[in-house]
Scaffold this motif. Structure first.
Motif, PDB file in Angstrom:
ATOM      1  N   GLU A  53       0.831  -1.190   0.000  1.00 17.66           N
ATOM      2  CA  GLU A  53       0.000   0.000   0.000  1.00 17.66           C
ATOM      3  C   GLU A  53       0.872   1.249   0.000  1.00 17.66           C
ATOM      4  O   GLU A  53       1.920   1.289   0.644  1.00 17.66           O
ATOM      5  N   SER A  54       0.430   2.258  -0.701  1.00 18.07           N
ATOM      6  CA  SER A  54       1.181   3.504  -0.784  1.00 18.07           C
ATOM      7  C   SER A  54       1.006   4.322   0.489  1.00 18.07           C
ATOM      8  O   SER A  54      -0.076   4.373   1.075  1.00 18.07           O
ATOM      9  N   CYS A  55       2.096   4.964   0.918  1.00 22.47           N
ATOM     10  CA  CYS A  55       2.042   5.883   2.059  1.00 22.47           C
ATOM     11  C   CYS A  55       1.895   7.331   1.600  1.00 22.47           C
ATOM     12  O   CYS A  55       2.021   8.256   2.415  1.00 22.47           O
ATOM     13  N   HIS A  56       1.679   7.521   0.303  1.00 25.39           N
ATOM     14  CA  HIS A  56       1.466   8.848  -0.275  1.00 25.39           C
ATOM     15  C   HIS A  56       2.639   9.783   0.026  1.00 25.39           C
ATOM     16  O   HIS A  56       2.467  10.917   0.472  1.00 25.39           O
ATOM     17  N   PHE A  91       7.151  10.301  -1.115  1.00 22.09           N
ATOM     18  CA  PHE A  91       8.335   9.875  -1.843  1.00 22.09           C
ATOM     19  C   PHE A  91       9.528   9.996  -0.908  1.00 22.09           C
ATOM     20  O   PHE A  91       9.584  10.891  -0.064  1.00 22.09           O
ATOM     21  N   SER A 149       3.565  13.317  -1.285  1.00 20.69           N
ATOM     22  CA  SER A 149       3.331  13.185  -2.727  1.00 20.69           C
ATOM     23  C   SER A 149       2.922  14.525  -3.318  1.00 20.69           C
ATOM     24  O   SER A 149       2.039  15.212  -2.783  1.00 20.69           O
ATOM     25  N   GLU A 165       8.687   5.927  -4.463  1.00 17.31           N
ATOM     26  CA  GLU A 165       7.443   5.964  -3.700  1.00 17.31           C
ATOM     27  C   GLU A 165       7.605   5.153  -2.421  1.00 17.31           C
ATOM     28  O   GLU A 165       8.064   4.007  -2.455  1.00 17.31           O
ATOM     29  N   GLN A 175       6.366   2.833   0.330  1.00 11.38           N
ATOM     30  CA  GLN A 175       5.306   1.844   0.383  1.00 11.38           C
ATOM     31  C   GLN A 175       5.396   1.026   1.665  1.00 11.38           C
ATOM     32  O   GLN A 175       6.489   0.722   2.146  1.00 11.38           O
ATOM     33  N   SER A 178       4.482  -2.560   3.107  1.00 17.50           N
ATOM     34  CA  SER A 178       4.089  -3.923   2.735  1.00 17.50           C
ATOM     35  C   SER A 178       3.890  -4.740   4.001  1.00 17.50           C
ATOM     36  O   SER A 178       4.698  -4.693   4.912  1.00 17.50           O
ATOM     37  N   LYS A 218      -0.243   3.914   7.962  1.00 20.73           N
ATOM     38  CA  LYS A 218      -0.530   4.580   6.692  1.00 20.73           C
ATOM     39  C   LYS A 218      -1.076   5.974   6.918  1.00 20.73           C
ATOM     40  O   LYS A 218      -0.764   6.911   6.185  1.00 20.73           O
TER      41      LYS A 218
END
Length: 418
Positions: free
Chosen positions: A199-202, A204, A271, A324, A326, A328, A408
């Motif tokens: 899943e993205s943590c929004h 970079f 992001s 990005e 992420q 996991s 997250k």
């Protein structure tokens, strides 16, 4: 007339007898119920008091040894075994630094950890020490617990199918805690899926590390700098225009951490689609990120450590570009092996890993570990049947998903943006 009065008297006497009989019956039933409840409560209490389980912990990292400490402090563990394929010398020489936040500190204090007798330093209610020092301290506590619990620490022993068969042939553990890191293969030995949900943590991020052999392995507090903008005009990117733009999001966040010898840096930004972020995400020039880390370190380092020179600059390892961020985490973090009557739980980096691309993982296990783990030991030891164990494991999985969801939403903000 007299016969009628006699009949009435007989009727009244019968009613009194019926009432007395009903009262006796109700009283006898009540006494029987009370005695049954008292007996059941006493037997359940005795059973729970006598209930004991065996626990096998795979991995002697910070989370694995903390799990071991929780196990022996739970009062429900008869036999505790800790297995790790690394030998003691390899464990204690690890140069990485661990940062214990106030929540972890409070939890460990409750387990009997005395930070005054551990090499490290305090800063803003955080305790910083080397992982090897932390592991050595927890191992020393476990050594002292051998008088009350059968504790076996088997370092230099790999957890394999053969090892698992030997354990099952003797007296199989009721609980196996897998804490062998994100690259461990214990889950595959146990037949648990190794699939991860990503899943993205929004955000970079990028990382850098450097080892300076002329410096000592002294723990240091973290250094944080915020709202950073870099002069990339030499590469055709102007930051000032974006900096003055109210619509542009805040700049970069820098964290410098680790010992004086082993220095690590993390650079993170929310992001966004600004020109600078787009450039740093897609550039093919690997020297740009190295120059950013080099200059950032020299600008924000402590006063007592030397600057990075051109020589050390070449020995720096860092991300080639922004990646990005992420999170996991394993799809299956708990399981029940029915044939062997074994409950399995997956913890620490074996369950959740935050990837910044270069492998400097953030371990989410320790701050969230204590209460659900201790509860799992107790509930498994006192379970009446398999359904009770399954319910305990289900609650543990829900807690694991909750940890990932919370990180997250707020974890990256707390660890990097503040």
């Amino acid at each position: 007339m007299s016969s009628l009065q006699g009949e009435k008297a007989a009727g009244v006497g019968s009613e009194d007898q019926y009432r007395a009989l009903a009262c006796d019956t109700a009283l006898s039933t009540l006494v029987a119920v009370v005695l049954y409840v008292l007996l059941k409560v006493s037997l359940d209490g005795f059973r729970q008091w006598r209930a004991r389980i065996s626990v096998l912990i795979v991995g002697s990292g910070p989370v694995g040894l903390t799990a071991a400490l929780v196990a022996v402090r739970s009062g429900k563990v008869l036999r505790l075994t800790v297995v790790d394929e690394r030998y003691r010398s390899a464990l204690l020489c690890r140069p990485q630094q661990i940062a214990l936040d106030p929540r972890s500190v409070k939890f460990l204090l409750g387990l009997g950890v005395d930070f005054d007798n551990m090499e490290g330093c305090w800063h803003n209610e955080h305790f910083f020490t080397r992982i090897g020092v932390f592991q050595e301290y927890l191992l020393s506590i476990l050594e002292k617990k051998k008088q009350s619990v059968d504790v076996q620490v088997q370092l230099g022993t790999k957890f394999t199918d053969e090892y698992l068969r030997r354990v099952q042939q003797s007296e199989g553990p009721r609980i196996i805690v897998v804490a062998d890191g994100s690259c461990g293969d214990s889950c595959s030995v146990l037949g648990i899926s190794s699939d991860y949900t990503v899943e993205s943590c929004h955000a970079f991020g990028a990382n850098a590390s450097i080892e300076r052999l002329d410096q000592r392995q002294v723990p240091t507090p973290e250094i944080r700098a915020h709202s950073l903008y870099f002069d990339l005009s030499a590469y055709g990117v102007e930051a000032l225009r974006e900096h003055r733009n109210p619509a542009a999001k805040s700049g970069f966040h820098l964290k410098i951490y680790g010992t004086f010898r082993n220095r690590y840096m993390a650079l993170v930004c929310p992001s966004s689609d600004t020109r600078m972020v787009r450039f740093l995400r897609h550039t093919a020039n690997s020297s740009i990120m190295k120059n950013i880390f080099h200059q950032s370190f020299n600008a924000y380092k402590t006063d007592i450590e030397p600057r990075l020179s051109d020589v050390t600059h070449h020995h720096m390892q860092c991300s080639r570009r922004l990646f990005e961020v992420q999170l996991s985490h394993k799809r299956v973090s708990a399981a029940y092996i029915e044939g062997d009557n074994v409950a399995v739980t997956v913890e620490g980096e074996a369950a959740r890993v935050l990837n910044f691309d270069t492998g400097f993982d953030v371990n989410l296990g320790l701050p969230w570990y204590g209460v659900p783990c201790g509860g799992l030991f107790y509930r498994t030891a006192t379970a009446v049947d398999q359904a009770d164990v399954m319910e305990a494991l289900s609650d543990k999985m829900q807690h694991s998903r909750h940890v990932a969801q919370c990180f997250k939403q707020t974890g990256l903000t707390e660890s990097m943006f503040q």
